[in-house]
Design a protein around this motif. Structure first.
Motif, PDB file in Angstrom:
ATOM      1  N   THR A 154      -2.286   5.200  -4.023  1.00 24.21           N
ATOM      2  CA  THR A 154      -3.247   6.306  -3.928  1.00 24.21           C
ATOM      3  C   THR A 154      -2.468   7.599  -3.973  1.00 24.21           C
ATOM      4  N   VAL A 155      -2.795   8.440  -4.932  1.00 20.14           N
ATOM      5  CA  VAL A 155      -2.140   9.746  -5.047  1.00 20.14           C
ATOM      6  C   VAL A 155      -3.128  10.802  -4.591  1.00 20.14           C
ATOM      7  N   ASN A 156      -2.766  11.492  -3.555  1.00 22.84           N
ATOM      8  CA  ASN A 156      -3.645  12.504  -2.961  1.00 22.84           C
ATOM      9  C   ASN A 156      -3.276  13.897  -3.455  1.00 22.84           C
ATOM     10  N   PHE A 193       0.856  -1.179   0.000  1.00 20.24           N
ATOM     11  CA  PHE A 193       0.000   0.000   0.000  1.00 20.24           C
ATOM     12  C   PHE A 193       0.894   1.232   0.000  1.00 20.24           C
ATOM     13  N   LEU A 194       0.540   2.178  -0.827  1.00 23.84           N
ATOM     14  CA  LEU A 194       1.343   3.378  -0.953  1.00 23.84           C
ATOM     15  C   LEU A 194       0.431   4.570  -1.134  1.00 23.84           C
ATOM     16  N   SER A 195       0.533   5.497  -0.201  1.00 22.79           N
ATOM     17  CA  SER A 195      -0.233   6.727  -0.293  1.00 22.79           C
ATOM     18  C   SER A 195       0.761   7.872  -0.454  1.00 22.79           C
ATOM     19  N   MET A 196       0.617   8.622  -1.504  1.00 26.04           N
ATOM     20  CA  MET A 196       1.582   9.674  -1.750  1.00 26.04           C
ATOM     21  C   MET A 196       0.896  10.934  -2.233  1.00 26.04           C
ATOM     22  N   GLN A 197       1.616  12.028  -2.111  1.00 25.45           N
ATOM     23  CA  GLN A 197       1.064  13.307  -2.529  1.00 25.45           C
ATOM     24  C   GLN A 197       1.401  13.561  -3.980  1.00 25.45           C
ATOM     25  N   GLU A 198       0.565  14.301  -4.617  1.00 30.88           N
ATOM     26  CA  GLU A 198       0.852  14.713  -5.983  1.00 30.88           C
ATOM     27  C   GLU A 198       2.184  15.451  -6.020  1.00 30.88           C
ATOM     28  N   GLY A 199       2.917  15.204  -7.075  1.00 31.75           N
ATOM     29  CA  GLY A 199       4.191  15.874  -7.263  1.00 31.75           C
ATOM     30  C   GLY A 199       5.382  15.154  -6.673  1.00 31.75           C
ATOM     31  N   LYS A 200       5.129  14.140  -5.853  1.00 32.92           N
ATOM     32  CA  LYS A 200       6.228  13.407  -5.221  1.00 32.92           C
ATOM     33  C   LYS A 200       6.681  12.238  -6.078  1.00 32.92           C
ATOM     34  N   THR A 257       7.402   9.316 -11.107  1.00 30.52           N
ATOM     35  CA  THR A 257       7.952  10.677 -11.028  1.00 30.52           C
ATOM     36  C   THR A 257       6.822  11.698 -11.027  1.00 30.52           C
ATOM     37  N   ALA A 258       6.871  12.603 -10.065  1.00 29.93           N
ATOM     38  CA  ALA A 258       5.888  13.694  -9.975  1.00 29.93           C
ATOM     39  C   ALA A 258       4.474  13.158 -10.112  1.00 29.93           C
ATOM     40  N   ALA A 259       4.083  12.344  -9.169  1.00 28.81           N
ATOM     41  CA  ALA A 259       2.804  11.632  -9.232  1.00 28.81           C
ATOM     42  C   ALA A 259       1.613  12.574  -9.424  1.00 28.81           C
ATOM     43  N   VAL A 260       0.633  12.084 -10.168  1.00 26.19           N
ATOM     44  CA  VAL A 260      -0.639  12.786 -10.353  1.00 26.19           C
ATOM     45  C   VAL A 260      -1.757  11.843  -9.956  1.00 26.19           C
ATOM     46  N   HIS A 261      -2.929  12.406  -9.676  1.00 26.18           N
ATOM     47  CA  HIS A 261      -4.050  11.606  -9.162  1.00 26.18           C
ATOM     48  C   HIS A 261      -4.418  10.461 -10.110  1.00 26.18           C
ATOM     49  N   ASP A 262      -4.288  10.694 -11.412  1.00 24.80           N
ATOM     50  CA  ASP A 262      -4.665   9.675 -12.399  1.00 24.80           C
ATOM     51  C   ASP A 262      -3.824   8.410 -12.300  1.00 24.80           C
ATOM     52  N   LEU A 263      -2.718   8.462 -11.603  1.00 24.03           N
ATOM     53  CA  LEU A 263      -1.899   7.266 -11.441  1.00 24.03           C
ATOM     54  C   LEU A 263      -2.425   6.352 -10.330  1.00 24.03           C
ATOM     55  N   SER A 264      -3.419   6.790  -9.596  1.00 28.35           N
ATOM     56  CA  SER A 264      -4.000   5.955  -8.529  1.00 28.35           C
ATOM     57  C   SER A 264      -4.565   4.682  -9.145  1.00 28.35           C
TER      58      SER A 264
END
Lengths: 114, 111
Positions: B108-110, B10-17, B77-84
């Motif tokens: 989950t990209v928040n 499980f991985l929860s990350m912020q957008e842009g990270k 790289t630089a995660a966006v919500h659509d990658l969830s």
């Protein structure tokens, strides 16, 4: 070009019944593999057919069987259904079952056994 | 018996990270695949890695393979919500046309 078609999309069956699922591969593809996906066991390989012959089989009981027709369409059958057979069943289509062309998955059949 | 392990599950990350998902496998294999699955949907092929040192990139995703370490990575790289989605790695041996899947990593990209 049409993708991998699985029918039906959803199915509800009663314990003890049997069920047949269908998979039509991409035109020209000769290999069809079947996988079971459950929350507890994840994605598990059932069997693979190539040119109407079963080439490989996973560790599932004999209640799970399959076949492939001359047009490469494949069916899998589960007899004497158990509650634990509830799962998403995915088929994967490949030109010749090797890495060269990869595998394309269908949308799956969600089977619920009650 | 071939075993494939992914981490984290499980991985929860912020957008842009940026982040990396790891896929370890137990025996020598010939090909490694990465797939994406959205809830209730099928598996979408992302990458096929065929040889040691292989690196493939598509958009914000990059996959690599180290056959000596029996390790593949999927770097975001630089995660966006659509990658969830849930990401699976799968390994194939020449002895049979069958894929052995990892447990999957639910990303989950928040915002």
């Amino acid at each position: 070009k049409a993708g991998v078609t699985q029918t039906p999309r959803y199915l509800i069956k009663t314990r003890g019944q049997q069920v047949t699922l269908s998979c039509s591969p991409i035109s020209g593809h000769r290999s069809v593999s079947w996988y079971q996906q459950t929350p507890g066991q994840g994605l598990q390989f059932l069997f693979e057919y190539f040119s109407e012959t079963q080439r490989n089989k996973g560790n599932f009981p004999g209640r799970f069987s399959g076949r492939q027709f001359s047009n490469s369409r494949s069916e899998m059958n589960v007899s004497t259904l158990e509650l634990g057979d509830s799962a998403l069943y995915l088929c994967a289509s490949s030109f010749d079952g090797t890495h060269k062309y990869g595998y394309t998955f269908g949308s799956g059949t969600r089977l619920t056994v009650v | 018996e071939l075993k494939v392990e992914q981490n984290p599950l499980f991985l929860s990350m912020q957008e842009g990270k940026n982040y990396t998902i790891y896929c370890n496998y137990s025996t020598t294999s010939d090909r490694l695949y990465w797939y994406r699955q959205d809830p209730g949907k099928s598996l979408e092929s992302l990458f096929v890695l065929l040889s040691n040192g292989a690196v493939k990139q598509e958009g914000r995703l990059m996959a690599s393979l180290d056959t000596k370490a029996r390790l593949s990575t999927l770097h975001i790289t630089a995660a966006v919500h659509d990658l969830s989605a849930t990401y699976f790695c799968a390994v194939e041996k020449t002895s049979g046309s069958r894929l052995t899947f990892g447990e999957g990593t639910q990303l989950t990209v928040n915002p």
